[in-house]
Motif scaffolding. Sequence first.
Motif, PDB file in Angstrom:
ATOM      1  N   UNK A 238       0.836  -1.201   0.000  1.00  7.38           N
ATOM      2  CA  UNK A 238       0.000   0.000   0.000  1.00  7.38           C
ATOM      3  C   UNK A 238       0.870   1.250   0.000  1.00  7.38           C
ATOM      4  N   UNK A 239       0.379   2.277  -0.695  1.00  4.69           N
ATOM      5  CA  UNK A 239       1.102   3.543  -0.764  1.00  4.69           C
ATOM      6  C   UNK A 239       0.143   4.660  -1.150  1.00  4.69           C
ATOM      7  N   UNK A 240       0.588   5.867  -0.961  1.00  8.06           N
ATOM      8  CA  UNK A 240      -0.092   7.038  -1.524  1.00  8.06           C
ATOM      9  C   UNK A 240       0.685   7.456  -2.757  1.00  8.06           C
ATOM     10  N   UNK A 241      -0.017   7.612  -3.890  1.00  5.92           N
ATOM     11  CA  UNK A 241       0.662   7.912  -5.148  1.00  5.92           C
ATOM     12  C   UNK A 241       0.071   9.162  -5.772  1.00  5.92           C
ATOM     13  N   UNK A 242       0.887   9.824  -6.576  1.00  2.35           N
ATOM     14  CA  UNK A 242       0.419  10.956  -7.377  1.00  2.35           C
ATOM     15  C   UNK A 242       1.076  10.879  -8.748  1.00  2.35           C
ATOM     16  N   UNK A 243       0.418  11.462  -9.726  1.00  2.00           N
ATOM     17  CA  UNK A 243       0.815  11.335 -11.132  1.00  2.00           C
ATOM     18  C   UNK A 243       1.716  12.483 -11.540  1.00  2.00           C
ATOM     19  N   UNK A 244       2.703  12.166 -12.369  1.00  2.00           N
ATOM     20  CA  UNK A 244       3.581  13.184 -12.958  1.00  2.00           C
ATOM     21  C   UNK A 244       3.355  13.155 -14.463  1.00  2.00           C
ATOM     22  N   UNK A 245       2.592  14.139 -14.963  1.00  2.00           N
ATOM     23  CA  UNK A 245       2.216  14.123 -16.391  1.00  2.00           C
ATOM     24  C   UNK A 245       3.415  14.367 -17.306  1.00  2.00           C
ATOM     25  N   UNK A 246       4.479  14.996 -16.796  1.00  2.00           N
ATOM     26  CA  UNK A 246       5.645  15.284 -17.641  1.00  2.00           C
ATOM     27  C   UNK A 246       6.406  14.007 -18.007  1.00  2.00           C
ATOM     28  N   UNK A 247       6.349  12.992 -17.164  1.00  2.00           N
ATOM     29  CA  UNK A 247       7.047  11.731 -17.425  1.00  2.00           C
ATOM     30  C   UNK A 247       6.088  10.555 -17.601  1.00  2.00           C
ATOM     31  N   UNK A 248       4.796  10.781 -17.401  1.00  2.00           N
ATOM     32  CA  UNK A 248       3.787   9.728 -17.481  1.00  2.00           C
ATOM     33  C   UNK A 248       4.102   8.595 -16.493  1.00  2.00           C
ATOM     34  N   UNK A 249       4.607   8.983 -15.330  1.00  2.00           N
ATOM     35  CA  UNK A 249       4.906   8.019 -14.272  1.00  2.00           C
ATOM     36  C   UNK A 249       4.318   8.531 -12.955  1.00  2.00           C
ATOM     37  N   UNK A 250       4.550   7.787 -11.886  1.00  2.00           N
ATOM     38  CA  UNK A 250       3.993   8.127 -10.580  1.00  2.00           C
ATOM     39  C   UNK A 250       5.105   8.214  -9.539  1.00  2.00           C
ATOM     40  N   UNK A 251       4.804   8.934  -8.479  1.00  2.00           N
ATOM     41  CA  UNK A 251       5.635   8.929  -7.277  1.00  2.00           C
ATOM     42  C   UNK A 251       4.806   8.318  -6.151  1.00  2.00           C
ATOM     43  N   UNK A 252       5.467   7.645  -5.247  1.00  2.00           N
ATOM     44  CA  UNK A 252       4.759   6.937  -4.175  1.00  2.00           C
ATOM     45  C   UNK A 252       5.377   7.266  -2.823  1.00  2.00           C
ATOM     46  N   UNK A 253       4.502   7.323  -1.807  1.00  2.00           N
ATOM     47  CA  UNK A 253       4.928   7.484  -0.416  1.00  2.00           C
ATOM     48  C   UNK A 253       4.500   6.232   0.339  1.00  2.00           C
ATOM     49  N   UNK A 254       5.471   5.527   0.912  1.00  2.00           N
ATOM     50  CA  UNK A 254       5.184   4.300   1.656  1.00  2.00           C
ATOM     51  C   UNK A 254       5.197   4.582   3.153  1.00  2.00           C
ATOM     52  N   UNK A 255       4.167   4.120   3.870  1.00  2.00           N
ATOM     53  CA  UNK A 255       4.235   4.207   5.333  1.00  2.00           C
ATOM     54  C   UNK A 255       5.214   3.168   5.847  1.00  2.00           C
ATOM     55  N   UNK A 256       6.197   3.606   6.577  1.00  3.37           N
ATOM     56  CA  UNK A 256       7.230   2.690   7.057  1.00  3.37           C
ATOM     57  C   UNK A 256       7.566   3.005   8.502  1.00  3.37           C
ATOM     58  N   UNK A 257       8.129   2.031   9.182  1.00  4.58           N
ATOM     59  CA  UNK A 257       8.439   2.181  10.599  1.00  4.58           C
ATOM     60  C   UNK A 257       9.643   3.115  10.763  1.00  4.58           C
ATOM     61  N   UNK A 258       9.419   4.260  11.388  1.00  4.11           N
ATOM     62  CA  UNK A 258      10.506   5.167  11.707  1.00  4.11           C
ATOM     63  C   UNK A 258      10.899   6.123  10.596  1.00  4.11           C
ATOM     64  N   UNK A 259      10.464   5.910   9.370  1.00  2.00           N
ATOM     65  CA  UNK A 259      10.830   6.817   8.271  1.00  2.00           C
ATOM     66  C   UNK A 259       9.818   6.675   7.143  1.00  2.00           C
ATOM     67  N   UNK A 260       9.779   7.670   6.310  1.00  2.00           N
ATOM     68  CA  UNK A 260       8.885   7.640   5.151  1.00  2.00           C
ATOM     69  C   UNK A 260       9.722   7.453   3.895  1.00  2.00           C
ATOM     70  N   UNK A 261       9.350   6.465   3.098  1.00  6.71           N
ATOM     71  CA  UNK A 261      10.076   6.158   1.869  1.00  6.71           C
ATOM     72  C   UNK A 261       9.308   6.719   0.685  1.00  6.71           C
TER      73      UNK A 261
END
Length: 397
Positions: A238-261
Amino acid sequence: MLFLLISCFSFILLLSKSLLKPILTMGALSNLLFCEEVNLLFCEEVLKFLALWFRKGRNAISLLNLPLMTNHVKSKIENVVEKDDEISLLDLPDLTLECIFERLQPNGLCKMAAICSSLREKCTSDHLWEKHMKQKWGTLIGSAAYKEWQCYITSRNEDLLLENSRKKRDLLGNFSKIRQLLWNRLKENDDNKKVINSSSMSSNMDWYLSLETGKFWFPAQVFNRENGHVGFMLSCYDAEVSYDCSTNTFRARYPAYGRRIIEEEIEWNRLRAPTVDTPSYVLHVSDCLNDLKPDDHFEIQWRKSKEFPYGWWYGVVGHLESCSGSNLNCHCHASETVLLEFKQYTPGSRWRQTVINRKDHREVGNEADGFYGGIRKLYSDKEISLWKSLWPSSTLE
């Protein structure tokens, strides 16, 4: 009705001519010529008006054949009809406009909506943008993303109302009571318009554009996270994602223990909508344990320790050691235990197999090998093919 009007007008003109004929003199003749010119000018204006009135039905063309029509008047009417024959886009029937708008891409609809208020109303309708939502985002937007969107627009509207209220208090504190009343009355209409505008922004068009521009982060699941890190092959987190229309790809934020990836440049084929409503820290209730048999495909929750969220891992049900491995004489489906195999790992690896209890399965495991949670059986060939397409190029240790 048109021909009746023209006939009456012609009759009155001819009657006036017949009454004047017997008493013509040189002076009267000049006056009559002047009146005739006035009559013709009046006639010309009336016919021009009628031509414009009936131009959409093309009934004005029939006026050109009337006996009363002079070449001078006829040419002017032809010019008027020809000049005004250019039909505006708004003159087209609603059905025709709908057919045009349905063939426009989102960028085209946005441009059309910026032309005028009438086109904006048509080009921002939900049913037009619903098609584009399904075409581009249908595979990624699930119930979790929809709930998140509803929370997002509710929070945005509340922030707008709080901002308006704060501005109103600051301004009203500097005015007298009379000015306060006047200001309240003026601002009340303005605030209502803003609330209406904000509610209209919850439309499919707004949702599409919020996704397209990357403003809205939504819940999804990412395969082989962290750019195919060896420790996450054939898993989905599971992750939170958002779209980057300039590259037609996504970025993701993963909930992790002690840090955010945060991971960048995630391709479309590595994303999917969450398949269950179970949060990543909650054990999924398995409802397929009695149906599991050898060669069935499944996903199972797994986490390294109880402080981490679950991920979903792909595997295939295997034959128990007591079974010969032949489907003809297999009785594994009648056993209380189920052998789960993860064939991306080499035989003998501690990650290759695990056994669970079919009748009383809960989270099982330890801090060394991790914890196995709920299971969901894969019935869809599409889901199975997606997992196989992500198979690692070499066997994992």
